[in-house]
Scaffold this motif. Structure first.
Motif: not given
Length: 67
Positions: A2, A6, A9
């Motif tokens: 994750n 992130d 992103h």
């Protein structure tokens, strides 16, 4: 994993922001009666490079669907 998503992103958003900023700078330079053509060419080249990086990140962040 994750955290990696992130990070990608955040990087993608930074690239998109820089791309938009270059749009603004290029638009202002074009309005100049005597624009610096070399600077304009360099900015456009940078913008294309950013577009390619954005596309690469976006295509890599889409998970493969196993049929």
């Amino acid at each position: 994993m994750n955290d990696t998503f992130d990070d990608l992103h955040v990087q993608l958003e930074q690239l998109k922001t820089e791309h938009r900023d270059l749009d603004d700078v290029i638009a202002r330079l074009i309005l100049d009666p005597a624009p610096d053509r070399l600077q304009l060419q360099r900015l456009k080249k940078r913008k294309l490079l950013l577009k390619d990086q954005i596309a690469k990140l976006e295509s890599g962040s889409i998970p493969d669907i196993i049929a």
